[in-house]
Scaffold this motif. Structure first.
Motif, PDB file in Angstrom:
ATOM      1  N   ALA A  41      73.880  30.912  58.004  1.00 23.36           N
ATOM      2  CA  ALA A  41      75.000  31.535  59.151  1.00 23.36           C
ATOM      3  C   ALA A  41      75.521  30.502  60.076  1.00 23.36           C
ATOM      4  CB  ALA A  41      74.053  32.723  60.034  1.00 23.36           C
ATOM      5  N   ARG A  42      74.426  29.620  60.644  1.00 18.73           N
ATOM      6  CA  ARG A  42      74.990  28.424  61.217  1.00 18.73           C
ATOM      7  C   ARG A  42      76.000  27.607  60.602  1.00 18.73           C
ATOM      8  NH1 ARG A  42      70.634  25.253  61.525  1.00 18.73           N
ATOM      9  NH2 ARG A  42      71.473  24.067  60.055  1.00 18.73           N
ATOM     10  N   ASP A  43      75.565  27.179  59.422  1.00 24.58           N
ATOM     11  CA  ASP A  43      76.357  26.220  58.352  1.00 24.58           C
ATOM     12  C   ASP A  43      77.592  26.946  58.428  1.00 24.58           C
ATOM     13  OD1 ASP A  43      74.365  24.454  58.609  1.00 24.58           O
ATOM     14  OD2 ASP A  43      73.639  24.840  56.630  1.00 24.58           O
ATOM     15  N   ALA A  44      77.549  28.292  57.950  1.00 23.93           N
ATOM     16  CA  ALA A  44      78.984  29.124  57.643  1.00 23.93           C
ATOM     17  C   ALA A  44      79.763  29.072  58.786  1.00 23.93           C
ATOM     18  CB  ALA A  44      78.731  30.558  57.014  1.00 23.93           C
ATOM     19  N   VAL A  45      79.380  29.161  59.741  1.00 26.40           N
ATOM     20  CA  VAL A  45      80.148  29.446  61.206  1.00 26.40           C
ATOM     21  C   VAL A  45      80.783  27.969  61.500  1.00 26.40           C
ATOM     22  CG1 VAL A  45      80.150  29.702  63.728  1.00 26.40           C
ATOM     23  CG2 VAL A  45      79.024  31.493  62.136  1.00 26.40           C
ATOM     24  N   LEU A  46      79.954  26.955  61.180  1.00 22.20           N
ATOM     25  CA  LEU A  46      80.528  25.494  61.732  1.00 22.20           C
ATOM     26  C   LEU A  46      81.347  25.004  60.563  1.00 22.20           C
ATOM     27  CD1 LEU A  46      77.065  23.805  62.846  1.00 22.20           C
ATOM     28  CD2 LEU A  46      79.036  24.585  64.193  1.00 22.20           C
ATOM     29  N   SER A  47      81.228  25.517  59.264  1.00 30.76           N
ATOM     30  CA  SER A  47      82.231  25.072  58.375  1.00 30.76           C
ATOM     31  C   SER A  47      83.387  25.961  58.053  1.00 30.76           C
ATOM     32  CB  SER A  47      81.193  24.674  57.013  1.00 30.76           C
ATOM     33  OG  SER A  47      81.052  25.891  56.508  1.00 30.76           O
ATOM     34  N   ALA A  48      83.420  27.086  58.635  1.00 36.67           N
ATOM     35  CA  ALA A  48      84.502  28.035  58.400  1.00 36.67           C
ATOM     36  C   ALA A  48      85.954  27.660  59.022  1.00 36.67           C
ATOM     37  CB  ALA A  48      84.216  29.377  58.915  1.00 36.67           C
ATOM     38  N   SER A  53      88.095  35.023  56.450  1.00 35.16           N
ATOM     39  CA  SER A  53      86.482  35.318  56.397  1.00 35.16           C
ATOM     40  C   SER A  53      86.098  34.885  55.020  1.00 35.16           C
ATOM     41  CB  SER A  53      86.278  36.649  56.784  1.00 35.16           C
ATOM     42  OG  SER A  53      87.096  37.713  55.810  1.00 35.16           O
ATOM     43  N   ARG A  55      82.406  36.047  52.782  1.00 30.48           N
ATOM     44  CA  ARG A  55      81.184  36.995  52.851  1.00 30.48           C
ATOM     45  C   ARG A  55      80.074  36.342  51.808  1.00 30.48           C
ATOM     46  NH1 ARG A  55      84.093  42.623  51.470  1.00 30.48           N
ATOM     47  NH2 ARG A  55      85.547  42.769  53.523  1.00 30.48           N
TER      48      ARG A  55
END
Length: 69
Positions: A41-48, A53, A55
């Motif tokens: 989740a951390r990596d997804a938020v930082l790289s998004a 969006s 999933r």
């Protein structure tokens, strides 16, 4: 100790955990899953990108529960 496999699936496909981890039991699996989900989740938020969006979901399997994979 049993070996547990943590696969990751998203809209782009599935990343199969080929190595797995030897863990002592269900509580250790829960702890590893919680850590992995938090890291993802951390990596997804930082790289998004700032728009749009994505999933994803994770699954685990053991030799005793192959249908979870």
């Amino acid at each position: 100790m049993p070996r547990y496999y943590f696969d990751l699936r998203d809209e782009k496909g599935t990343a199969v955990d080929e190595e797995g981890l030897e863990l002592s039991g269900p509580r250790a699996v829960q702890a590893e899953a919680a850590k992995s989900v938090a890291d993802m989740a951390r990596d997804a938020v930082l790289s998004a990108p700032l728009t749009g969006s994505r999933r994803w979901r994770s699954a685990f399997a053991t030799p005793a529960v192959p249908s979870c994979r």
